[in-house]
Design a protein around this motif. Sequence first.
Motif, PDB file in Angstrom:
ATOM      1  N   ASN A   1     -37.488  -8.750  52.467  1.00 31.77           N
ATOM      2  CA  ASN A   1     -38.568  -9.674  51.817  1.00 31.77           C
ATOM      3  C   ASN A   1     -39.658  -9.989  52.825  1.00 31.77           C
ATOM      4  OD1 ASN A   1     -40.569 -11.475  49.979  1.00 31.77           O
ATOM      5  ND2 ASN A   1     -39.101 -10.465  48.686  1.00 31.77           N
ATOM      6  N   ALA A   2     -40.000 -11.083  52.891  1.00 38.21           N
ATOM      7  CA  ALA A   2     -40.955 -11.677  53.896  1.00 38.21           C
ATOM      8  C   ALA A   2     -40.408 -12.199  55.169  1.00 38.21           C
ATOM      9  CB  ALA A   2     -42.083 -12.687  53.335  1.00 38.21           C
ATOM     10  N   GLY A   3     -38.993 -11.929  55.044  1.00 37.73           N
ATOM     11  CA  GLY A   3     -38.149 -12.387  56.271  1.00 37.73           C
ATOM     12  C   GLY A   3     -37.865 -13.738  56.321  1.00 37.73           C
ATOM     13  N   PHE A   4     -37.797 -14.675  55.298  1.00 40.70           N
ATOM     14  CA  PHE A   4     -37.244 -15.998  55.601  1.00 40.70           C
ATOM     15  C   PHE A   4     -35.735 -16.129  56.187  1.00 40.70           C
ATOM     16  CE2 PHE A   4     -34.747 -19.648  54.045  1.00 40.70           C
ATOM     17  CZ  PHE A   4     -35.576 -20.782  54.124  1.00 40.70           C
ATOM     18  N   TYR A   5     -34.598 -15.377  55.524  1.00 40.87           N
ATOM     19  CA  TYR A   5     -33.320 -15.381  56.322  1.00 40.87           C
ATOM     20  C   TYR A   5     -33.434 -14.832  57.479  1.00 40.87           C
ATOM     21  CZ  TYR A   5     -32.177 -17.058  51.387  1.00 40.87           C
ATOM     22  OH  TYR A   5     -32.160 -17.781  50.408  1.00 40.87           O
ATOM     23  N   ALA A   6     -34.142 -13.782  57.770  1.00 41.80           N
ATOM     24  CA  ALA A   6     -34.121 -13.243  59.227  1.00 41.80           C
ATOM     25  C   ALA A   6     -34.378 -14.055  60.243  1.00 41.80           C
ATOM     26  CB  ALA A   6     -35.063 -12.078  59.045  1.00 41.80           C
ATOM     27  N   MET A   7     -35.549 -14.843  59.743  1.00 42.40           N
ATOM     28  CA  MET A   7     -36.209 -15.905  60.899  1.00 42.40           C
ATOM     29  C   MET A   7     -35.269 -17.047  60.866  1.00 42.40           C
ATOM     30  SD  MET A   7     -40.412 -15.827  60.129  1.00 42.40           S
ATOM     31  CE  MET A   7     -40.397 -16.297  58.434  1.00 42.40           C
ATOM     32  N   GLU A   8     -34.568 -17.464  59.833  1.00 37.07           N
ATOM     33  CA  GLU A   8     -33.668 -18.643  60.046  1.00 37.07           C
ATOM     34  C   GLU A   8     -32.521 -18.164  61.055  1.00 37.07           C
ATOM     35  OE1 GLU A   8     -33.946 -21.850  59.049  1.00 37.07           O
ATOM     36  OE2 GLU A   8     -35.685 -21.506  58.087  1.00 37.07           O
ATOM     37  N   MET A   9     -32.015 -16.982  60.777  1.00 38.46           N
ATOM     38  CA  MET A   9     -30.982 -16.686  61.813  1.00 38.46           C
ATOM     39  C   MET A   9     -31.398 -16.458  63.242  1.00 38.46           C
ATOM     40  SD  MET A   9     -28.450 -16.178  59.582  1.00 38.46           S
ATOM     41  CE  MET A   9     -29.383 -17.399  58.722  1.00 38.46           C
ATOM     42  N   LYS A  10     -32.747 -15.895  63.321  1.00 36.60           N
ATOM     43  CA  LYS A  10     -33.369 -15.761  64.925  1.00 36.60           C
ATOM     44  C   LYS A  10     -33.237 -17.360  65.379  1.00 36.60           C
ATOM     45  CE  LYS A  10     -34.571 -13.417  68.341  1.00 36.60           C
ATOM     46  NZ  LYS A  10     -33.730 -12.452  68.935  1.00 36.60           N
ATOM     47  N   ARG A  11     -33.575 -18.235  64.556  1.00 33.10           N
ATOM     48  CA  ARG A  11     -33.943 -19.615  64.714  1.00 33.10           C
ATOM     49  C   ARG A  11     -32.591 -20.172  65.345  1.00 33.10           C
ATOM     50  NH1 ARG A  11     -37.543 -20.138  60.478  1.00 33.10           N
ATOM     51  NH2 ARG A  11     -39.790 -20.305  61.220  1.00 33.10           N
ATOM     52  N   ARG A  12     -31.230 -19.749  64.732  1.00 30.75           N
ATOM     53  CA  ARG A  12     -30.206 -20.041  65.090  1.00 30.75           C
ATOM     54  C   ARG A  12     -29.534 -19.433  66.470  1.00 30.75           C
ATOM     55  NH1 ARG A  12     -26.617 -22.425  60.051  1.00 30.75           N
ATOM     56  NH2 ARG A  12     -28.160 -23.581  59.286  1.00 30.75           N
TER      57      ARG A  12
ATOM     58  N   PHE B   1     -46.055 -10.185  60.035  1.00 31.49           N
ATOM     59  CA  PHE B   1     -46.876 -11.311  60.335  1.00 31.49           C
ATOM     60  C   PHE B   1     -46.336 -12.546  60.500  1.00 31.49           C
ATOM     61  CE2 PHE B   1     -49.707 -14.555  58.577  1.00 31.49           C
ATOM     62  CZ  PHE B   1     -50.991 -14.258  59.693  1.00 31.49           C
ATOM     63  N   ALA B   2     -45.339 -12.865  59.649  1.00 29.45           N
ATOM     64  CA  ALA B   2     -44.624 -14.387  59.548  1.00 29.45           C
ATOM     65  C   ALA B   2     -44.060 -14.380  60.822  1.00 29.45           C
ATOM     66  CB  ALA B   2     -43.691 -14.469  58.443  1.00 29.45           C
ATOM     67  N   ALA B   3     -43.178 -13.610  61.368  1.00 28.03           N
ATOM     68  CA  ALA B   3     -42.321 -13.576  62.410  1.00 28.03           C
ATOM     69  C   ALA B   3     -43.097 -13.779  63.662  1.00 28.03           C
ATOM     70  CB  ALA B   3     -41.188 -12.367  62.735  1.00 28.03           C
ATOM     71  N   ASP B   4     -44.354 -13.006  63.672  1.00 31.37           N
ATOM     72  CA  ASP B   4     -45.137 -12.913  65.041  1.00 31.37           C
ATOM     73  C   ASP B   4     -45.981 -14.336  64.955  1.00 31.37           C
ATOM     74  OD1 ASP B   4     -46.699 -12.026  67.093  1.00 31.37           O
ATOM     75  OD2 ASP B   4     -48.211 -10.908  66.003  1.00 31.37           O
ATOM     76  N   VAL B   5     -46.466 -14.915  63.931  1.00 36.21           N
ATOM     77  CA  VAL B   5     -47.026 -16.290  63.925  1.00 36.21           C
ATOM     78  C   VAL B   5     -45.756 -17.278  64.306  1.00 36.21           C
ATOM     79  CG1 VAL B   5     -47.635 -18.259  62.365  1.00 36.21           C
ATOM     80  CG2 VAL B   5     -48.915 -15.963  62.147  1.00 36.21           C
ATOM     81  N   SER B   6     -44.786 -17.079  64.003  1.00 33.12           N
ATOM     82  CA  SER B   6     -43.643 -18.071  64.231  1.00 33.12           C
ATOM     83  C   SER B   6     -43.044 -17.817  65.719  1.00 33.12           C
ATOM     84  CB  SER B   6     -42.388 -17.866  63.298  1.00 33.12           C
ATOM     85  OG  SER B   6     -42.842 -18.017  62.027  1.00 33.12           O
ATOM     86  N   GLY B   7     -43.364 -16.738  66.317  1.00 30.01           N
ATOM     87  CA  GLY B   7     -42.872 -16.461  67.600  1.00 30.01           C
ATOM     88  C   GLY B   7     -41.622 -16.253  67.682  1.00 30.01           C
ATOM     89  N   LEU B   8     -40.973 -15.393  66.730  1.00 28.13           N
ATOM     90  CA  LEU B   8     -39.746 -14.865  66.515  1.00 28.13           C
ATOM     91  C   LEU B   8     -39.625 -13.376  66.830  1.00 28.13           C
ATOM     92  CD1 LEU B   8     -38.609 -17.051  63.724  1.00 28.13           C
ATOM     93  CD2 LEU B   8     -38.054 -17.361  66.055  1.00 28.13           C
ATOM     94  N   LYS B   9     -38.692 -12.970  67.885  1.00 30.11           N
ATOM     95  CA  LYS B   9     -38.476 -11.418  68.030  1.00 30.11           C
ATOM     96  C   LYS B   9     -37.727 -10.745  67.037  1.00 30.11           C
ATOM     97  CE  LYS B   9     -37.957  -8.097  71.619  1.00 30.11           C
ATOM     98  NZ  LYS B   9     -37.537  -7.891  72.959  1.00 30.11           N
ATOM     99  N   ILE B  10     -38.234 -10.170  65.888  1.00 32.56           N
ATOM    100  CA  ILE B  10     -37.168  -9.884  64.997  1.00 32.56           C
ATOM    101  C   ILE B  10     -37.807  -8.258  64.701  1.00 32.56           C
ATOM    102  CG2 ILE B  10     -36.344  -9.874  62.525  1.00 32.56           C
ATOM    103  CD1 ILE B  10     -37.032 -12.904  62.759  1.00 32.56           C
ATOM    104  N   GLU B  11     -37.056  -7.353  64.470  1.00 35.75           N
ATOM    105  CA  GLU B  11     -37.312  -6.049  64.144  1.00 35.75           C
ATOM    106  C   GLU B  11     -37.200  -5.675  62.671  1.00 35.75           C
ATOM    107  OE1 GLU B  11     -35.895  -1.326  64.849  1.00 35.75           O
ATOM    108  OE2 GLU B  11     -34.900  -3.039  66.081  1.00 35.75           O
ATOM    109  N   PHE B  12     -38.288  -5.163  62.150  1.00 41.28           N
ATOM    110  CA  PHE B  12     -38.457  -4.701  60.570  1.00 41.28           C
ATOM    111  C   PHE B  12     -38.506  -3.218  60.483  1.00 41.28           C
ATOM    112  CE2 PHE B  12     -39.757  -9.252  60.975  1.00 41.28           C
ATOM    113  CZ  PHE B  12     -39.023  -9.847  60.153  1.00 41.28           C
ATOM    114  N   ARG B  13     -37.797  -2.828  59.709  1.00 43.49           N
ATOM    115  CA  ARG B  13     -37.739  -1.160  59.177  1.00 43.49           C
ATOM    116  C   ARG B  13     -37.890  -0.928  57.602  1.00 43.49           C
ATOM    117  NH1 ARG B  13     -33.254   1.834  62.973  1.00 43.49           N
ATOM    118  NH2 ARG B  13     -33.266   0.363  64.888  1.00 43.49           N
ATOM    119  N   LYS B  14     -38.600   0.182  57.292  1.00 41.30           N
ATOM    120  CA  LYS B  14     -38.446   0.504  56.085  1.00 41.30           C
ATOM    121  C   LYS B  14     -37.344   1.449  55.884  1.00 41.30           C
ATOM    122  CE  LYS B  14     -41.158   2.534  52.359  1.00 41.30           C
ATOM    123  NZ  LYS B  14     -42.481   3.256  51.993  1.00 41.30           N
ATOM    124  N   MET B  15     -36.320   0.699  55.085  1.00 43.27           N
ATOM    125  CA  MET B  15     -34.955   1.614  54.956  1.00 43.27           C
ATOM    126  C   MET B  15     -34.319   1.005  53.623  1.00 43.27           C
ATOM    127  SD  MET B  15     -31.623   2.074  57.553  1.00 43.27           S
ATOM    128  CE  MET B  15     -32.682   3.296  58.171  1.00 43.27           C
TER     129      MET B  15
END
Length: 254
Positions: free
Chosen positions: A67-78, A98-112
């Motif tokens: 979705n909009a990456g909430f859990y992905a970002m929480e894992m990156k913060r850990r 966009f959310a990861a970029d604004v939050s300064g978190l390096k996360i890869e997203f793919r359509k799959m």
Amino acid sequence: MTGVLSREEIRRRVDALGPWFHNLDLRGVSTAPSHFLGDYPRVKWRRFAGVIPDNLQDKTVLDIGCNAGFYAMEMKRRGADRVLGLDTDDEYLAQARFAADVSGLKIEFRKMSAYDVGQLGEKFDLVIFMGVLYHLRHPLLALDLIHEHVARDLLLFQSMLRGSNQVDTVECDYDFWTTSQFDSPGYPKMHFIEHKYADDPTNWWAPNRACVEAMLRSAGFAVAAHPEEEVYLCRKVARSGAAAIPAIPRGAAR
């Protein structure tokens, strides 16, 4: 680039990318402040966050249906070393990037799709599969493919549940004429939704608790913790007598 955006510029981008299902706090801007479930998914995350290690350094995470990456970002913060988010919806992926970029978190997203995870060719220390099962036309197959191709150790799982919370002790086999178990509220059951549920045509299934737990076991995941009514932390184990997992064509229906 988004690190230099003002709060008003972030608000304009959030509005342009909406509507949002995840209510995220992007430098003081809420993406879904009027969510019908409240401060979702943060309000749910608080109830089970403790079962995930605080330090995920050197760990890899796959978030299926991000979705909009909430859990992905929480894992990156850990401190997760690598986080990959997958979704089939271009709008959700745009929100997540966009959310990861604004939050300064390096996360890869793919359509799959969940059915295509074998194409990744790698396994992850933690696989997140939250709020996806009931949106799939072939839910048990998706769990089988996760076990076969991408899960190395932990699976964080959540599903909408409907029906009884009772879990019966089920025999390994019943003779053909024994049918009373099927009428018990605690027998594993999954209700099929032909049209829509909650105005969502992708809500195909509504399992009860016994069904979800049985499906996890069948796919080779042992429940390690059940910290919240709908959430399970599982460990990958060997499946007993499981059939070979068939390949699913790319682009199969959710």
